[in-house]
Design a protein around this motif. Structure first.
Motif, PDB file in Angstrom:
ATOM      1  N   THR A 154       0.866  -1.171   0.000  1.00 39.23           N
ATOM      2  CA  THR A 154       0.000   0.000   0.000  1.00 39.23           C
ATOM      3  C   THR A 154       0.911   1.232   0.000  1.00 39.23           C
ATOM      4  N   SER A 155       0.360   2.365  -0.357  1.00 33.35           N
ATOM      5  CA  SER A 155       1.178   3.580  -0.321  1.00 33.35           C
ATOM      6  C   SER A 155       1.628   3.896   1.105  1.00 33.35           C
ATOM      7  N   ASP A 156       0.816   3.515   2.100  1.00 32.99           N
ATOM      8  CA  ASP A 156       1.209   3.713   3.501  1.00 32.99           C
ATOM      9  C   ASP A 156       2.409   2.845   3.869  1.00 32.99           C
ATOM     10  N   ASP A 157       2.457   1.628   3.319  1.00 32.54           N
ATOM     11  CA  ASP A 157       3.621   0.762   3.556  1.00 32.54           C
ATOM     12  C   ASP A 157       4.899   1.413   3.040  1.00 32.54           C
ATOM     13  N   VAL A 158       4.788   2.040   1.873  1.00 35.90           N
ATOM     14  CA  VAL A 158       5.976   2.623   1.237  1.00 35.90           C
ATOM     15  C   VAL A 158       6.475   3.839   1.999  1.00 35.90           C
ATOM     16  N   VAL A 159       5.557   4.658   2.502  1.00 37.32           N
ATOM     17  CA  VAL A 159       5.976   5.894   3.179  1.00 37.32           C
ATOM     18  C   VAL A 159       6.233   5.682   4.670  1.00 37.32           C
ATOM     19  N   LYS A 196      10.374  17.354  -9.723  1.00 31.73           N
ATOM     20  CA  LYS A 196      11.617  17.544  -8.975  1.00 31.73           C
ATOM     21  C   LYS A 196      11.604  16.776  -7.653  1.00 31.73           C
ATOM     22  N   GLU A 197      12.794  16.743  -7.046  1.00 29.15           N
ATOM     23  CA  GLU A 197      12.942  16.009  -5.790  1.00 29.15           C
ATOM     24  C   GLU A 197      12.025  16.538  -4.697  1.00 29.15           C
ATOM     25  N   LEU A 198      11.826  17.858  -4.663  1.00 26.75           N
ATOM     26  CA  LEU A 198      10.986  18.446  -3.619  1.00 26.75           C
ATOM     27  C   LEU A 198       9.545  17.958  -3.741  1.00 26.75           C
ATOM     28  N   GLN A 199       9.034  17.852  -4.957  1.00 19.19           N
ATOM     29  CA  GLN A 199       7.667  17.373  -5.165  1.00 19.19           C
ATOM     30  C   GLN A 199       7.546  15.891  -4.810  1.00 19.19           C
ATOM     31  N   ILE A 200       8.558  15.123  -5.176  1.00 18.38           N
ATOM     32  CA  ILE A 200       8.539  13.690  -4.848  1.00 18.38           C
ATOM     33  C   ILE A 200       8.597  13.492  -3.338  1.00 18.38           C
ATOM     34  N   SER A 201       9.376  14.314  -2.654  1.00 16.41           N
ATOM     35  CA  SER A 201       9.498  14.189  -1.197  1.00 16.41           C
ATOM     36  C   SER A 201       8.169  14.454  -0.507  1.00 16.41           C
ATOM     37  N   ARG A 202       7.362  15.351  -1.059  1.00 18.19           N
ATOM     38  CA  ARG A 202       6.044  15.617  -0.475  1.00 18.19           C
ATOM     39  C   ARG A 202       5.124  14.425  -0.635  1.00 18.19           C
ATOM     40  N   ILE A 203       5.198  13.762  -1.788  1.00 22.67           N
ATOM     41  CA  ILE A 203       4.369  12.577  -2.019  1.00 22.67           C
ATOM     42  C   ILE A 203       4.776  11.452  -1.086  1.00 22.67           C
TER      43      ILE A 203
END
Length: 203
Positions: A86-91, A117-124
């Motif tokens: 799940t996305s929760d598992d990944v984060v 960019k890295e900043l947007q990916i880090s928020r996800i």
């Protein structure tokens, strides 16, 4: 000159005939009759065939497949499921090897697919952007390294399957080999998830 008698009825009938010949000669073009405008045909609204299993399968595939994701967030959720998480598992902040490898792969794919960019990916991924810089220092994992789908039961995700194995009494060494996590990680997860303690035979 011989005079002839005047007949009023004959005069009127002949005048009517002359008037008809003048007004409607034999070579006159017939006036076209007005054609009424066609009435719109009312058709019933289009309805989806609920019983069509092929259509239902298509909708299910669309909703689940990352290939049809239109946003980075949507792609992240769908692709996580494709990898067995799940996305929760990944984060989650548990530094487990399988979820860490999936996180690394997803970061690479988000950057390549959407150009973000890295900043947007880090928020996800709910990480500091400096963590993303570390991720991109390493090569992109292969599908075999990042995916757990081949070892999971159909319809299962990583944590659900791990929980089932733990509660079913599977030995730690077998859990460790299947899910690629250490004995210490198994105990840490069990403690955080408040799973019941197991006896010495679990070893």
């Amino acid at each position: 000159m011989q005079s002839s008698s005047f007949n009023v009825d004959t005069y009127l009938s002949e005048g009517q005939a002359r008037r008809q010949r003048l007004m409607r000669p034999p070579n006159a073009i017939e006036r076209q009759k007005a054609i009424p405008a066609p009435k719109p045909i009312e058709r019933p609204p289009v309805r989806l065939v609920r019983g069509d299993k092929r259509f239902e399968a298509h909708v299910a595939a669309y909703r689940a497949s990352s290939a049809f994701a239109k946003t980075p967030k949507e792609y992240f959720v769908r692709r996580s499921l494709e990898l067995g998480f799940t996305s929760d598992d990944v984060v989650a902040h548990l530094n487990l090897l399988p979820s860490a490898m999936a996180r690394r792969m997803l970061a690479w794919e988000l950057r390549d697919k959407f150009g973000i960019k890295e900043l947007q990916i880090s928020r996800i991924m709910k990480r500091d952007h400096s963590c993303l810089y570390k991720i991109f220092r390493n090569p992109k994992p292969t599908e075999e390294e990042a995916s757990m789908r081949l070892v999971l039961e159909p319809g299962m995700t990583f944590m659900r399957s791990l929980k089932r194995a733990y509660h079913s009494g599977v030995l730690y060494k077998d859990i460790s080999a299947t899910y690629r996590i250490s004995d210490r990680s198994i105990r840490t997860i069990a403690k955080r998830q408040m799973w019941p303690k197991r006896g010495g035979s679990a070893e």
